[in-house]
Structures are given as C-alpha cells and as structure tokens.
Design a protein around this motif. Structure first.
Motif, PDB file in Angstrom:
ATOM      1  N   THR A 198      -3.433  -1.419  -4.060  1.00  0.00           N
ATOM      2  CA  THR A 198      -4.429  -2.451  -4.366  1.00  0.00           C
ATOM      3  C   THR A 198      -4.871  -3.172  -3.107  1.00  0.00           C
ATOM      4  OG1 THR A 198      -3.462  -2.782  -6.558  1.00  0.00           O
ATOM      5  CG2 THR A 198      -4.847  -4.544  -5.700  1.00  0.00           C
ATOM      6  N   ALA A 199      -3.912  -3.528  -2.243  1.00  0.00           N
ATOM      7  CA  ALA A 199      -4.256  -4.228  -1.004  1.00  0.00           C
ATOM      8  C   ALA A 199      -5.105  -3.350  -0.086  1.00  0.00           C
ATOM      9  CB  ALA A 199      -2.984  -4.665  -0.286  1.00  0.00           C
ATOM     10  N   LEU A 245      -1.220 -10.860   2.314  1.00  0.00           N
ATOM     11  CA  LEU A 245      -1.354 -11.817   1.205  1.00  0.00           C
ATOM     12  C   LEU A 245      -1.954 -11.131  -0.028  1.00  0.00           C
ATOM     13  CD1 LEU A 245      -2.608 -15.000   3.093  1.00  0.00           C
ATOM     14  CD2 LEU A 245      -0.283 -14.447   2.351  1.00  0.00           C
ATOM     15  N   GLU A 246      -2.870 -10.202   0.197  1.00  0.00           N
ATOM     16  CA  GLU A 246      -3.450  -9.479  -0.940  1.00  0.00           C
ATOM     17  C   GLU A 246      -2.408  -8.590  -1.603  1.00  0.00           C
ATOM     18  OE1 GLU A 246      -6.039  -9.200  -3.660  1.00  0.00           O
ATOM     19  OE2 GLU A 246      -6.627 -10.251  -1.809  1.00  0.00           O
ATOM     20  N   HIS A 247      -1.505  -8.057  -0.823  1.00  0.00           N
ATOM     21  CA  HIS A 247      -0.393  -7.268  -1.364  1.00  0.00           C
ATOM     22  C   HIS A 247       0.452  -8.131  -2.300  1.00  0.00           C
ATOM     23  CE1 HIS A 247       3.148  -4.502  -1.191  1.00  0.00           C
ATOM     24  NE2 HIS A 247       3.809  -5.644  -1.266  1.00  0.00           N
ATOM     25  N   GLU A 248       0.769  -9.344  -1.873  1.00  0.00           N
ATOM     26  CA  GLU A 248       1.585 -10.223  -2.715  1.00  0.00           C
ATOM     27  C   GLU A 248       0.823 -10.669  -3.965  1.00  0.00           C
ATOM     28  OE1 GLU A 248       4.648 -10.514  -2.286  1.00  0.00           O
ATOM     29  OE2 GLU A 248       4.668  -9.521  -0.333  1.00  0.00           O
ATOM     30  N   ARG A 249      -0.467 -10.924  -3.830  1.00  0.00           N
ATOM     31  CA  ARG A 249      -1.263 -11.300  -5.004  1.00  0.00           C
ATOM     32  C   ARG A 249      -1.350 -10.156  -5.996  1.00  0.00           C
ATOM     33  NH1 ARG A 249      -5.165 -13.464  -0.724  1.00  0.00           N
ATOM     34  NH2 ARG A 249      -4.497 -15.647  -0.446  1.00  0.00           N
ATOM     35  N   ALA A 250      -1.349  -8.911  -5.493  1.00  0.00           N
ATOM     36  CA  ALA A 250      -1.379  -7.745  -6.382  1.00  0.00           C
ATOM     37  C   ALA A 250      -0.114  -7.690  -7.239  1.00  0.00           C
ATOM     38  CB  ALA A 250      -1.528  -6.466  -5.564  1.00  0.00           C
ATOM     39  N   HIS A 251       1.008  -8.123  -6.691  1.00  0.00           N
ATOM     40  CA  HIS A 251       2.236  -8.185  -7.489  1.00  0.00           C
ATOM     41  C   HIS A 251       2.060  -9.121  -8.681  1.00  0.00           C
ATOM     42  CE1 HIS A 251       4.822  -5.698  -5.155  1.00  0.00           C
ATOM     43  NE2 HIS A 251       4.899  -6.487  -4.111  1.00  0.00           N
ATOM     44  N   VAL A 252       1.445 -10.261  -8.437  1.00  0.00           N
ATOM     45  CA  VAL A 252       1.269 -11.251  -9.502  1.00  0.00           C
ATOM     46  C   VAL A 252       0.279 -10.743 -10.538  1.00  0.00           C
ATOM     47  CG1 VAL A 252       0.488 -13.587 -10.030  1.00  0.00           C
ATOM     48  CG2 VAL A 252       1.866 -13.161  -7.975  1.00  0.00           C
ATOM     49  N   ARG A 253      -0.860 -10.228 -10.089  1.00  0.00           N
ATOM     50  CA  ARG A 253      -1.890  -9.760 -11.025  1.00  0.00           C
ATOM     51  C   ARG A 253      -1.414  -8.564 -11.839  1.00  0.00           C
ATOM     52  NH1 ARG A 253      -5.292 -10.127  -6.173  1.00  0.00           N
ATOM     53  NH2 ARG A 253      -6.320 -12.180  -6.116  1.00  0.00           N
ATOM     54  N   GLY A 254      -0.557  -7.743 -11.241  1.00  0.00           N
ATOM     55  CA  GLY A 254      -0.052  -6.560 -11.941  1.00  0.00           C
ATOM     56  C   GLY A 254       1.175  -6.831 -12.790  1.00  0.00           C
ATOM     57  N   HIS A 255       1.605  -8.097 -12.871  1.00  0.00           N
ATOM     58  CA  HIS A 255       2.797  -8.480 -13.651  1.00  0.00           C
ATOM     59  C   HIS A 255       4.027  -7.692 -13.199  1.00  0.00           C
ATOM     60  CE1 HIS A 255       0.093 -10.703 -16.308  1.00  0.00           C
ATOM     61  NE2 HIS A 255      -0.635  -9.613 -16.437  1.00  0.00           N
TER      62      HIS A 255
END
Length: 310
Positions: free
Chosen positions: A227-228, A178-188
């Motif tokens: 990031t994750a 889930l942190e991997h997927e959130r990193a996609h969002v935060r990193g645009h």
C-alpha cells in the motif's frame, strides 16, 4: 459417530498439513491480502470443523449425521453407530469437556490481551492529548534520537514516530514510512494479528495455529509495504528500509521494523496482481480453505462407504 469422527479427522488433517502449503503461497507471487485471507479462513475452518464434530456427537440422534448413517448402515454394520452404543456418550462428554476448556482458555487470553492493549493505548492517548492533534489518524512525535515508527489500532488509532526517524530520512522516505504505518490502521492489521496471537496461544498444539501469529505478522507488513509503495513509490520505501533499521515498538504495536527485511525487499520488486484477479483468488481460495475440513470428512465417509459396500 462416524461423520463426527470424519469431520474431526478432516480438521486434524488441515490443521497439521496446511501450514506448509500456505507458507509457500507468498513466495509464488500471490498478494499478501489474499494469503492473509487463506490463512485466517483455514484456521476458522479447523476451529469450525472441531466444533462441528463435537456438536454432532452431543446432538440427539447426531443431528443430520443420523441420516448419513442410516443410508450406509448396511455397508458397515460392524463399525457403524449402532455397533458401539456405549461409545457415543463417552466420546461426546469427553469432546465437550475439551471444547469447553479450549473456550475458557480462548476467553482468558483474549481478555488478558485486551487489558494490556488498553493500558498501552491510554498512555499514548494521554501524550497525544497534550500535543493537541485531533485528526482522525494522528501522529504522535516522540522526542527521541532513536528511529521509531509504529502504529496502534483500536477505537482511537494513531501512528507513533520519533524525531530521530525524521532526522535520518528524506521527506519522501519519511512519508513512505508513515504511509506504511497508516496502512496497518486502515487495513485493520492490529485486529488480524491480535486474533492470530490469541488462536496461537490457545491452540498451540495445532501446527496451523502455532505458525499463524508469525505468518500473520509478516503478511501484514508485506500488505502495508504494498500500500505504501502504491501511494509513495517503491524507491522511497526501499531506501527507508535499507537506511534505517527502526527500533521495535511496544509488544502490541505494529512497528516498521516488523517482519523479515530481506523478504520485504524481495516482495517490493514483485508485480502486483490486478485487483479483480486478486479478489477472485482470495474469495475462491478462502472458501476452499474454510470448507477443507468438511470436504476431507465427506471424502472419508464416501470413500469408506464405497470400500465397504459390495
């Protein structure tokens, strides 16, 4: 006309020969964020170089190029601007037509992609409203036995995961995914891959643009993995990649299954560069990539002038 032609040649040289060098950067241990910047700025430099060459042709007196020609006119009078006066309007008109067609094609692909993305997003947001999750970056849980994990960007970003994924992973592994997927969002990352896909579809005849979408999709996965791993540890992320081959998400999403798993596992073992070093490399390399076409053009103009002058 010569500076415009030199600038166009510079854009062609970088557009055709830079993908090989850029593809090797990730293998040298350079951070994925740095490589992303270099790829995108190289693409921007090629587009700007091609646009600048057309602009020099259609501007009255060729803009600042006229001064360059006046200085070197005596050295190449047979090949200079005044030697072929009829070529300028023809070249300018033809180049402007090609540039206009490319601009129309770019706008059409951008609008089509945005329309499809909005339809996909609305469907997910409807399901999310039913779940009642109002967090800034919510997670939509799907009742599906398949392991699913992907993210959607945009104004209302969200992470999508399935109960089948949660059943197959430990708590730490699920948190890393889930942190991997959130990193996609935060990193645009959705915006970056979207721009790469539009450029790849519009200017597919240029090797740099043709290879840009695939390279960007792999690089954003490597960046999200890094990031994750920094937040949750390398071991949980590695075991999650090995234990579960998550199903691909929708076409416009960034799924956990994206990229080459073997390459991603290899990069998890790489030592991250210090933040300052990575920042300096990203800025210096990005500027060099952006200015590469005009640098080639200047080298061509100066080199030909030195050869032609006694």
């Amino acid at each position: 006309m010569i500076p415009a032609a030199a600038l166009l040649v510079g854009a062609v040289v970088i557009g055709w020969w830079s993908p090989r060098a850029l593809s090797r950067l990730a293998a040298t241990g350079t951070g994925p964020g740095t490589v992303i910047a270099w790829w995108l700025l190289a693409a921007a430099g090629v587009v700007a170089g091609a646009f600048g060459s057309v602009l020099l042709l259609v501007l009255p007196g060729h803009g600042p190029a006229g001064a360059v020609l006046r200085v070197l006119h005596d050295c190449w009078s047979t090949a200079g601007h005044d030697g072929f006066p009829a070529l300028d309007p023809i070249a300018g008109l033809g180049s402007a037509a090609v540039l206009g067609a490319a601009a129309v094609r770019l706008a059409r692909h951008s609008l089509a992609r945005r329309r499809r993305r909005n339809v996909l997003h609305r469907r997910h947001l409807t399901a999310l409203r039913l779940s009642g999750d109002q967090r800034p970056l919510p997670t939509l849980w799907l009742p599906d036995d398949e392991p699913i994990a992907y993210s959607l960007g945009g104004r209302r970003p969200l992470v999508v995961a399935s109960t089948g994924l949660a059943d197959r992973l430990t708590e730490q592994e699920l948190r890393a995914v889930l942190e991997h997927e959130r990193a996609h969002v935060r990193g645009h990352h959705h915006l970056l891959t979207g721009c790469a896909e539009v450029l790849g579809r519009t200017l597919r005849f240029v090797p740099l643009m043709r290879e840009l979408p695939a390279a960007m999709r792999l690089l954003v996965e490597l960046a999200a993995d890094r990031t994750a791993a920094a937040r949750c540890g390398t071991a949980p992320l590695r075991s999650a990649l090995l234990r579960v081959r998550a199903a691909d998400g929708p076409r416009r999403a960034l799924a956990m299954a994206g990229g080459d798993t073997a390459i991603r596992l290899h990069h998890l073992d790489a030592t991250a560069e210090p933040r300052f070093t990575a920042g300096v490399k990203a800025v210096a390399g990005g500027i060099a990539a952006l200015l590469a076409p005009p640098a080639v053009a200047v080298a061509l103009v100066v080199g030909s002038g030195l050869i032609a002058c006694p």
